[in-house]
Every structure is written in structure tokens, then in C-alpha cells.
Design a protein around this motif. Structure first.
Motif, short mmCIF file in Angstrom:
data_model
loop_
_atom_site.label_atom_id
_atom_site.label_comp_id
_atom_site.label_asym_id
_atom_site.label_seq_id
_atom_site.Cartn_x
_atom_site.Cartn_y
_atom_site.Cartn_z
N GLY A 513 0.93 -1.22 -0.12
CA GLY A 513 0.03 0.01 -0.08
C GLY A 513 0.95 1.19 0.14
N ASP A 528 -7.74 7.48 7.01
CA ASP A 528 -6.37 6.40 6.68
C ASP A 528 -5.72 6.01 7.78
N ILE A 547 -4.86 -4.05 2.53
CA ILE A 547 -5.06 -2.91 1.89
C ILE A 547 -6.47 -2.71 1.59
N GLY A 548 -7.10 -1.49 1.99
CA GLY A 548 -8.59 -1.54 1.71
C GLY A 548 -9.49 -1.85 2.68
N GLU A 549 -9.08 -2.71 3.34
CA GLU A 549 -10.08 -3.18 4.28
C GLU A 549 -10.47 -2.23 5.49
N LYS A 550 -11.66 -2.32 5.81
CA LYS A 550 -12.32 -1.25 7.02
C LYS A 550 -11.89 -2.21 8.19
N TYR A 560 -10.06 2.80 7.23
CA TYR A 560 -9.59 2.09 6.32
C TYR A 560 -8.21 1.91 6.16
N ARG A 562 -4.71 1.72 4.64
CA ARG A 562 -4.12 2.38 3.48
C ARG A 562 -2.66 1.68 2.99
#
Length: 767
Positions: A513, A528, A547-550, A560, A562
Motif C-alpha cells: 500500500g 486513513d 489494503i482497503g479493508e475497513k 480503512y 491504506r
């Protein structure tokens, strides 16, 4: 020498045990401790929620006084403007007024009845008042804290003693802070002290506190419990307790180790005396025989030997006391302590003086008195000191004991040194060199902070700039990281609000990421987050999958992942690496400007940094710290222990060598005729030296066999305190063994060579 070293150690121990003894109500003062389940077992904090003190005060009548302490900025420095000047204050506490009744300060100026009952009021210590306002009475004057709060000076108190756990220079009203309004049960950031009534049983009070907690919180929401710690235990018994504000922390383990070391040194000195006295027994036995022939009883002879030992010991104590006073400045310089020779004139020291005199006399004089006095007149007149005699065996046993202890000390010093070197050279996962952190507490607005960053970016000496809430070695916010957004399955995580370039300033390794965004649009509700490897592994992801997971970690509802960075040691090496996160949520503010610089001229660079900083924030003092120097503070206690252990271990070995030196001299004297005959028959100096040294070298080998397993066990026990540590290897024991042999040979060979080169004619004609 032995007594001087022991007296010095005793003075240090007395000072450490004197902490907080000056307070009249000390027996009834307690600090509240918080216990919670951490990532690596139970954690104990010295800070508790702000809601506890008022709830206890209202519900538990036997708690006479309660007081909360908040060190400014949760342990940070305060920027003070006073008398049109800027200052940095590291000892500002926000406190409830009852603290003045619990710890009882002495007033120089002001009304002691209610000095900080009102908001925006403060007390200054005498030294702080002098620093801010000179020698005049400052009552009625004002000081400004962080360009934010204006406080009226309502009084001046005498400086708190150096052996007080409470170390405030400025005590400001707690009601000034926002924490006094609607105090929370969730934010555990406040040291809290109780004054109990004299008849109160602390365990009963702890149960009542638990009842209050049960009323305030559901059992499933209780993530902590409370106990009470007596004031007398705080200084020496707080190892492992975190979030304490006091800078004056001791260690009962260190006191016990130094007490043992003092005992070892005294026993070594006593063994020296016994060895030399019994070695002289062949000359003394004729004296004993004549006295017994003339009617002296064994009891009279025992008394005579004890009086002789007592006289020597008394003179030694006087000389040792004088010597210890002379070396106090050297001791303070090496160890960083602040010993004062006034301790010597205390009643406690006088009683210890008498006790040491009696005990040393009894121990050192015991064997000579009991051994020599038992001879019959006939045996005394014709006794010989054969090699296998009881006196010789006991003497050899004492030498083995001495050198076993010396070898253990050598190995311990080597292990401590190697562990400190390991810490100093370990790859921490980030690069702290050439990074400086400048406090920006006085620059509150975001625009002002952006101006600071931009002004430093243009400097040729600066390669990277960032703003952050904290940095490795400085505590940041603690939160919980939950799995699958559920309320079960969580771990503790440290969170650091930071700018995008923080990872670059610290030279962290990015695994997946990106770092935080350089700009966050106004009104953007997304948070972020950049996690370390430990955090994403807890969540069950690989770095790429994360990456991108809440993520649910108490940073709003839209946090999220980053980016992911490699693990780094953000705390001391006493603790394993835990979960860590950088974020841009608006819950905290960035207090530090982090600069990576490329200049080797540190003084000129600092001068330039200060000029730029003062131009941007003219009403703030320039306070900075180097990250690598700050890192050293995490191991200050270990470094102090290492210095003290090394100093006194060397002295203990030196005392042992003094005894061995004397014993070797007497052995050489006993064998004068033998050496003369051997030289006449053609023996070389080397051969005679080897002959006289061989017996002592054999004893050292026996000592090595005894000392090695004991030293290994002791070293392993000490190293257990570190999550990251060295392994005790065989090279350490080889080095210690070689050192012990070299020390022995150097000590003995001097006397051996001296005897070997003596004129044999002179030796033989003295029969």
C-alpha cells in the motif's frame, strides 16, 4: 577498602529507602493502580480514570482526601510565558487542591488555605518562582501556558525534597482543565492518591471501590480493576508499572543486589583478614603456647584475639568513612546519583556504624580466635603449618570462595555490558540517527503548523519534515483493535496521528500500500490508517490483503487500511513489539515536528533550527530532543545498574586481590629457605615463580567449576526482564576464566618473582 566501599553502598541504599519518609501522613497515603489484561499478560498502570476520585470521595467515608494528578500534556513539557520571557517547564501538574493536604507543602508566599480551589490558579515552587520572576514575591502575577491558559500565581511553596516521589515544580488547579467537567470512566490518564483514615484496612477499601465500579459499568464493559499501593512502596516497588508521571523511580531489585554486593565485599575483606591471620598462625602459636603455660585461659585468649580484631576494625571503619566521603563526588559522577555525605551524620548511620563494627569483628575474628586459642601449650610450642593442615585447608577454601564470587561478578559485568551493547546496536526497524523532534505545543492552529513545516522544508540541512503526535520512545494514544468489527476478539494498539511523511522521516519499511495521504480534504469523513505487521497479522490478513479493508480501532466508523509497514520497536526492548498504527483521525493533535537532517555540524544546525522556529512561533521556547538520545533514556536505569555493578564489582575483585597479594607474600616468606636451596641447586626464576603460583592457580580452577553454573543462573534471571536479549554463550565464560587466571597470576607472580630473585645466601644464613 572493603569498609569504604560498603559504607558508600550503604549511603546509596539509605538514600533510596528514605523516599517519601518526610510526609507526616505517609502511613495512610496510597496511590491507586489499574490492572488490565494486555497483549502479553496482565498490565499495571499508575494512571486511572478521572471519574474514580470524585466517586470514591462521595461514597467511601474512610477515604478522607482524594487528589488527581495530570502531568501537563500527559507527561510532556509546558511552554511558560512569564515576566515577558519564554521558559520550558517539565514539572507542571494539574491537580485537585486536596493534594496539598495529602503531601503537605511548606509555603513561602500566599494563603495556604485554598490556593488552587479556583480555576486558572497555580502554585510555584521556590526555584520555579525565582526562575520566572526573580527574587520578588510573585503572588498576583500571571503565567501563560502553551499560549493557551493564563494562570494567576496564588502562592509559592518550598521545593519538594529530592527524595520525594511527587516532583512538581508548578501545581495548577485541575478545575482549569476540560477533564474536570463530566469526568470519564474510560480515559485512564490520571495518577490518583487517597488519604485513608488511620484505622482503615486497604483491602476493604479496594472491595468498596469495586462495588462503585459495578454500579457505574456493566461487568462485560469492565476492562480494568483497582488496587491501592502504599506510598512507602511507590519508589522501590514500581518496576513493571507503566504510565507513572514521577521521574524519580528506584528499584528494590537493585537495592537487594547492591546489599548483597556490599555483604560480599565485607565478607571478602573478612576472609582476607582470616586468611592472613591463620597464615601467620605458625608465628602466633608460640605466643599462645607461652601465654597458656603462664596460666592464660582459652576464654582470655579468645577475648584477646577479638579485642585485637575489634581495634583493627574500628580503625578501618574510621579510615573507610573518611575515604568514602572523599570519593562521593566520583561516585556521583560515574553513577548519576546525588549522594550527600550528611547521611553519615544521621542516627541511622551511627547505628549501622556500630552494627558493622560488631559484626565485622565477630566474623573476621571468629576463626583466628577459635582456632588459635584451642592449642595446648605443647602443641602450640611445636606446631607446624604442614601443607595438609586444617588451617591450610580452610585457608584454601576461603580463597576458592573469594574467587568464585569474583568470577561470578566478572561474568555478570560481561553479560550486562553485552546486553547493553546488543540494545545499542539492534536493528529497531527504523532509523533514529539524525532525526530531531521539536515540540510545537505552543503552536495550536493548523495553519501555524503548516507554516512551520514549510519554513523548515526549504532549509538545505533538512531532508525530510513531518508532524506527528509522537515518535518511537514516546508514548502515544492507546486503543483497542477489534477483529471483524466485532466487540469480541481485540488487542491493544498504539495509535499515532501523523502526517504522510512520518514513515519517510523514520525510514520505516513499507510492505504494502501507501503511506497516509499528503492532504486530507476538509469534511472528508474517512480515516486513513497505516498499520504495522503485528496489527494486520492479528486481523488475519497478509500485508497485501489488508489494503482497503475497513478496520475497527476506535477511530470513527470509516477507518480503512491504506498501508502496512514492517514491525519496529516503538517502545523499549523490555517489551515485545505490539500493534501500532499511524492515522489522520481528528481526535488528537500533532505535537512534534520531526526533522531528518544531513548536517554534521550539530551546534550550527541547532542554532539555525532555533532561529527558524522562533521566527515562526516567537512566543514559544525552543525545546527539542534527538531520537537516538531519547532512546537511551528508555534504558537509563539499566545503564545506571551497569555502571554501579561494574564499579563495585571491580572494587570487590580488587579487595580480593589485596588479600591474595598478602597471602602470596606470606607463602613466599614461609618458603624462603626452600627457595634459597632450590636456587643454589640451579632452579630458574621462571621455575620458582611457577612453583609458587601453581597452588593458587589450582584454586582458581576449582573456583571456576563452582562459579560457572551459578553465574549462568544469575545471568539468565536478569535477562528474563528483556523481550529481546542476548544468549549467554561459552565465550563469556572463557573470557571470565582467562581474566580470573590473569588476575591471580599477576597478583601472585609479583611476590613469587620477588622471592625468586632474592639472594639465596641471605635466605639461608637467617636460619
Amino acid at each position: 577498602m572493603g569498609l569504604a566501599i560498603s559504607i558508600l553502598l550503604f549511603m546509596f541504599i539509605v538514600r533510596e529507602k528514605s523516599f517519601d519518609q518526610m510526609y507526616a501522613k505517609k502511613e495512610n497515603i496510597y496511590r491507586v493502580l489499574l490492572h488490565r489484561e494486555g497483549n502479553h499478560g496482565e498490565e499495571t498502570w499508575a494512571s486511572v480514570p478521572a471519574a474514580l476520585a470524585p466517586a470514591v470521595k462521595q461514597s467511601i467515608p474512610e477515604v478522607e482526601k482524594t487528589a488527581r494528578l495530570l502531568k501537563h500534556d500527559f507527561g510532556g513539557s509546558a511552554f511558560i510565558q512569564a515576566n515577558e520571557q519564554d521558559f520550558v517547564e517539565t514539572g507542571l501538574y494539574w491537580s485537585d487542591p486536596e493534594i496539598l493536604n495529602i503531601f503537605e507543602v511548606d509555603y513561602v508566599y500566599g494563603n495556604p488555605v485554598s490556593p488552587i480551589d479556583r480555576p486558572n490558579t497555580t502554585l510555584l515552587s521556590k526555584s520555579a518562582a525565582t526562575k520566572y520572576f526573580g527574587n520578588r514575591n510573585p503572588v498576583g502575577e500571571t503565567i501563560i501556558v502553551d499560549n493557551d491558559k493564563t494562570l494567576e500565581v496564588t502562592g509559592v511553596f518550598e521545593d519538594l525534597p529530592e527524595n520525594s516521589t511527587f516532583d512538581a515544580n508548578v501545581i495548577a488547579s485541575f478545575s482549569t482543565t476540560n477533564f474536570s467537567k463530566n469526568p470519564s470512566w474510560g480515559n485512564a490518564s490520571f495518577e490518583t492518591y487517597f488519604l485513608l483514615s488511620p484505622s482503615t484496612i486497604p483491602s476493604d477499601t479496594e472491595q468498596k471501590i469495586q462495588h462503585i465500579l459495578d454500579k457505574e459499568m456493566a461487568p462485560e464493559d469492565q476492562w480494568y480493576s483497582f488496587t491501592l499501593q502504599p506510598l512507602a512502596k511507590i519508589h522501590l516497588y514500581s518496576a513493571g508499572i507503566t504510565d507513572s508521571y514521577s521521574s524519580r523511580n528506584g528499584s528494590i531489585t537493585e537495592i537487594r543486589n547492591l546489599s548483597l554486593l556490599a555483604l560480599i565485599i565485607m565478607l571478602t575483606a573478612c576472609i582476607n583478614y582470616m586468611n592472613l591471620t591463620t597464615a601467620r598462625s605458625q608465628k602466633r602459636t608460640k605466643d599462645v603456647g607461652i601465654n597458656k603455660t603462664l596460666g592464660a585461659s582459652r576464654k582470655a585468649l579468645i577475648l584477646r584475639f577479638y579485642i585485637e580484631t575489634g581495634f583493627i576494625t574500628f580503625v578501618a571503619i574510621l579510615l573507610g568513612t573518611i575515604l568514602s566521603i572523599l570519593v562521593i563526588p566520583v561516585f556521583n559522577n560515574i553513577t548519576g546519583q546525588n549522594l550527600n555525605f550528611n547521611i553519615i551524620f544521621s542516627f541511622q548511620f551511627f547505628m549501622a556504624f556500630i552494627a558493622i563494627w560488631i559484626l565485622t569483628t565477630l566474623v573476621a575474628g571468629s576463626y583466628p580466635a577459635l582456632y588459635l586459642s584451642r592449642f595446648t601449650p605443647r602443641k602450640a610450642m611445636y606446631s607446624s603449618s604442614s601443607k595438609g593442615s586444617i588451617a591450610s585447608v580452610i585457608r584454601q577454601g576461603l580463597v576458592v570462595t573469594q574467587f568464585s564470587v569474583s568470577i561470578i561478578l566478572i561474568i555478570s559485568v560481561l553479560v550486562i555490558h553485552n546486553q547493553m551493547e546488543f540494545i545499542r546496536n539492534k536493528n529497531l526497524g527504523y532509523n533514529p540517527e539524525n532525526v530531531i523532534a521539536i515540540s510545537t505545543m505552543a503552536a495550536h492552529s493548523g495553519g501555524n503548523k503548516n507554516t512551520i513545516m514549510n519554513n523548515f522544508k526549504v532549509l538545505p540541512e533538512v531532508s525530510e519534515v513531518s508532524m506527528a503526535q509522537g515518535f518511537p520512545g514516546v508514548d502515544v494514544s492507546g486503543r483497542s483493535l477489534y477483529k471483524d468489527n466485532a466487540t469480541n476478539g481485540s488487542t491493544n494498539i498504539k495509535t499515532n496521528k501523523a502526517e504522510a511523511s512520518t514513515t519517510e522521516v523514520l525510514k520505516l519499511q513499507m510492505l504494502a500500500g501507501q503511506t497516509l495521504p499528503a492532504v486530507k480534504a476538509e469534511g472528508d469523513s474517512l480515516t486513513d490508517v497505516v498499520l504495522n505487521r503485528q496489527a494486520v497479522e492479528f486481523l488475519g490478513f497478509t500485508p497485501e490483503e489488508a489494503i482497503g479493508e475497513k478496520v475497527n480501532m476506535q477511530l470513527g466508523n470509516n477507518a480503512y487500511i491504506r498501508g502496512v509497514v514492517e514491525d519496529f520497536n516503538f517502545s523499549s526492548l523490555h517489551e515485545p513489539i505490539g500493534a501500532y498504527a499511524f492515522h489522520n483521525y481528528n481526535s488528537e493533535y500533532e505535537k512534534f515536528l520531526l526533522l531528518r537532517f544531513n548536517s554534521s555540524d550539530i551546534p550550527a544546525t541547532l542554532e539555525k533550527f532555533e532561529k527558524v522556529f522562533k521566527e515562526t512561533v516567537p512566543d514559544s521556547a525552543f525545546e527539542y530532543t534527538f531520537l537516538d538520545k531519547n532512546l537511551e533514556k528508555l534504558y537509563a536505569s539499566e545503564q545506571q545498574t551497569a555502571r554501579i555493578a561494574m564499579l563495585f564489582s571491580i572494587l570487590a575483585i580488587f579487595v580480593a586481590c589485596l588479600g591474595l597479594f598478602g597471602l602470596a607474600a606470606f607463602t613466599a616468606e614461609q618458603r624462603t629457605k626452600e627457595i634459597g636451596i632450590r636456587k643454589v641447586l640451579g632452579a630458574s626464576v621462571v621455575g620458582i615463580t611457577r612453583l609458587l603460583s601453581a597452588d593458587f592457580i589450582k584454586l582458581v580452577f576449582i573456583a571456576l567449576l563452582i562459579a560457572f553454573p551459578l553465574a549462568y543462573w544469575i545471568s539468565e534471571r536478569w535477562l528474563e526482564e528483556f523481550a529481546y536479549r542476548i544468549q549467554v554463550n561459552w565465550q563469556t565464560f572463557i573470557v571470565a576464566g582467562v581474566l580470573a587466571l590473569l588476575i591471580t597470576f599477576a597478583t601472585v607472580s609479583f611476590q613469587a618473582i620477588r622471592a625468586a630473585i632474592a639472594n639465596p645466601v641471605k635466605s639461608l644464613r637467617t636460619e
